[in-house]
Write a protein that holds these residues in place. Structure first.
Motif, mmCIF file in Angstrom:
data_model
loop_
_atom_site.group_PDB
_atom_site.id
_atom_site.type_symbol
_atom_site.label_atom_id
_atom_site.label_comp_id
_atom_site.label_asym_id
_atom_site.label_seq_id
_atom_site.Cartn_x
_atom_site.Cartn_y
_atom_site.Cartn_z
ATOM 1 N N HIS A 179 12.031 6.202 -4.986
ATOM 2 C CA HIS A 179 12.035 5.934 -6.430
ATOM 3 C C HIS A 179 10.829 5.091 -6.830
ATOM 4 C CE1 HIS A 179 13.318 4.557 -10.396
ATOM 5 N NE2 HIS A 179 13.169 3.319 -9.964
ATOM 6 N N ARG A 180 10.507 4.060 -6.053
ATOM 7 C CA ARG A 180 9.372 3.187 -6.372
ATOM 8 C C ARG A 180 8.056 3.964 -6.337
ATOM 9 N NH1 ARG A 180 9.363 -2.127 -6.097
ATOM 10 N NH2 ARG A 180 7.551 -1.772 -7.422
ATOM 11 N N ILE A 181 7.922 4.858 -5.374
ATOM 12 C CA ILE A 181 6.702 5.661 -5.278
ATOM 13 C C ILE A 181 6.589 6.609 -6.470
ATOM 14 C CG2 ILE A 181 5.545 7.467 -3.940
ATOM 15 C CD1 ILE A 181 6.695 6.112 -1.416
ATOM 16 N N CYS A 182 7.695 7.270 -6.807
ATOM 17 C CA CYS A 182 7.698 8.177 -7.966
ATOM 18 C C CYS A 182 7.349 7.406 -9.242
ATOM 19 C CB CYS A 182 9.060 8.848 -8.121
ATOM 20 S SG CYS A 182 9.438 10.066 -6.842
ATOM 21 N N ARG B 98 0.837 -1.206 0.000
ATOM 22 C CA ARG B 98 0.000 0.000 0.000
ATOM 23 C C ARG B 98 0.870 1.253 0.000
ATOM 24 N NH1 ARG B 98 -5.012 0.855 -1.360
ATOM 25 N NH2 ARG B 98 -5.617 -1.055 -0.255
ATOM 26 N N ALA B 99 1.952 1.241 0.774
ATOM 27 C CA ALA B 99 2.807 2.420 0.904
ATOM 28 C C ALA B 99 3.518 2.780 -0.392
ATOM 29 C CB ALA B 99 3.831 2.203 2.023
ATOM 30 N N LEU C 264 7.680 10.723 1.915
ATOM 31 C CA LEU C 264 8.354 10.047 3.017
ATOM 32 C C LEU C 264 8.661 8.596 2.621
ATOM 33 C CD1 LEU C 264 6.997 12.528 4.370
ATOM 34 C CD2 LEU C 264 6.672 11.113 6.408
ATOM 35 N N GLY C 265 9.855 8.133 2.984
ATOM 36 C CA GLY C 265 10.233 6.755 2.678
ATOM 37 C C GLY C 265 11.390 6.298 3.539
ATOM 38 N N THR C 266 11.605 4.990 3.568
ATOM 39 C CA THR C 266 12.695 4.449 4.378
ATOM 40 C C THR C 266 14.036 4.482 3.649
ATOM 41 O OG1 THR C 266 12.178 2.216 3.604
ATOM 42 C CG2 THR C 266 11.154 2.915 5.668
ATOM 43 N N SER C 267 14.021 4.699 2.326
ATOM 44 C CA SER C 267 15.261 4.712 1.551
ATOM 45 C C SER C 267 15.026 5.452 0.235
ATOM 46 C CB SER C 267 15.728 3.282 1.249
ATOM 47 O OG SER C 267 14.770 2.636 0.405
#
Length: 274
Positions: free
Chosen positions: A95-98, A60-61, A87-90
């Motif tokens: 990059h994956r969200i973008c 989901r994130a 916001l992200g852990t890395s």
């Protein structure tokens, strides 16, 4: 649109500091754990903290569900913000969200260590580990009609605020359903079976000579590194074959386990006739 990544390991206080960071950098839009937040209001998405297990929460994130991603894309198209804080852990997660939302790559990154001292980061970790508490950077009245987990209380300051001149934003403290399920671990054997199952479906591979799975040592999250030694059939387009392997493994690993697939190194040992 300028994208700024806000990076920190899970449970270090990113969500708590997000509104202050956004205020300092004149950012009106935030993406945090599946939600698009605009001017302290949820305008699209669904919180990963509502999911029933950690694997679903990770998916989901990073917006793996097409319908979920499209709702956030549509809202961003309507809002047309100049800047967006993700916001992200890395960096890989950002990059994956973008990628999922069709956004430009992050222009710059802010780390949790840039806005919070080691004592506060450790305090946040302790609260997350011992009490299972998570923060969503919106007021409780805004969150209450949407959130299906355990809504604990509104807060104004759980940790020391860096910018004392910024407005005293209200946050919501929640305990996600998945925090009651304990720790979920995957053995290397299980991951190996998952990878072999996918590789058997790749027509151009003659044999998997060696397989090694490790944690990505350069990642602050739960990223995996996979090392393969393979034999391929004569006449195969190697570039296309490697791309097929990468996409297939990434899809299976991230969807099944919720772990990020960050490194794949393939050595072609030999070529054999069909």
């Amino acid at each position: 649109m300028k994208v700024i990544g806000f990076i920190g390991a899970s449970g270090t206080g990113k969500s708590h500091h997000a509104l202050d960071v956004a205020y300092d950098h004149h950012i009106s839009c935030i993406i945090d754990d599946g939600l698009l937040i605009y001017q302290n209001r949820i305008v699209a998405g669904r919180s990963a903290k509502e999911e029933t297990n950690r694997m679903k929460a990770v998916r989901r994130a990073i917006f793996l569900q097409q319908e979920h991603a499209q709702s956030v894309k549509d809202a961003l198209d309507e809002l047309q913000p100049d800047q967006l804080l993700i916001l992200g852990t890395s960096k890989h997660m950002i990059h994956r969200i973008c990628e999922a939302l069709g956004l430009p790559e992050a222009d710059s990154y802010i780390r949790i260590e840039d806005v919070s001292c080691p004592v506060e980061i450790e305090k946040a970790r302790t609260i997350r580990i011992n009490e299972g508490k998570h923060i969503i950077p919106v007021p409780t009245m805004e969150l209450k009609p949407r959130f299906r987990g355990y809504l604990l209380a509104p807060i104004h300051s759980l940790l020391t605020r860096r910018n004392q001149k910024a407005p005293d934003f209200e946050h919501s403290v929640v305990r996600p359903v998945f925090s009651y399920y304990g720790k979920l671990t995957f053995s290397n054997e299980m991951l190996e079976h998952l990878i072999i199952h996918r590789l058997r479906q790749v027509g151009g591979l003659a044999k998997v000579n060696r397989l090694r799975i490790d944690k990505n040592r350069e990642s602050e999250g739960n990223g995996l590194a996979v090392f393969l030694v393979v034999t391929v059939y004569y006449g195969e387009n190697l570039k296309k074959l490697m791309s097929t392997i990468k996409k297939g493994l990434q899809q299976d690993i991230e969807y099944t386990t919720g772990m990020s697939f960050e490194i794949l190194k393939i050595t072609v040992r030999g070529v054999v006739p069909r």
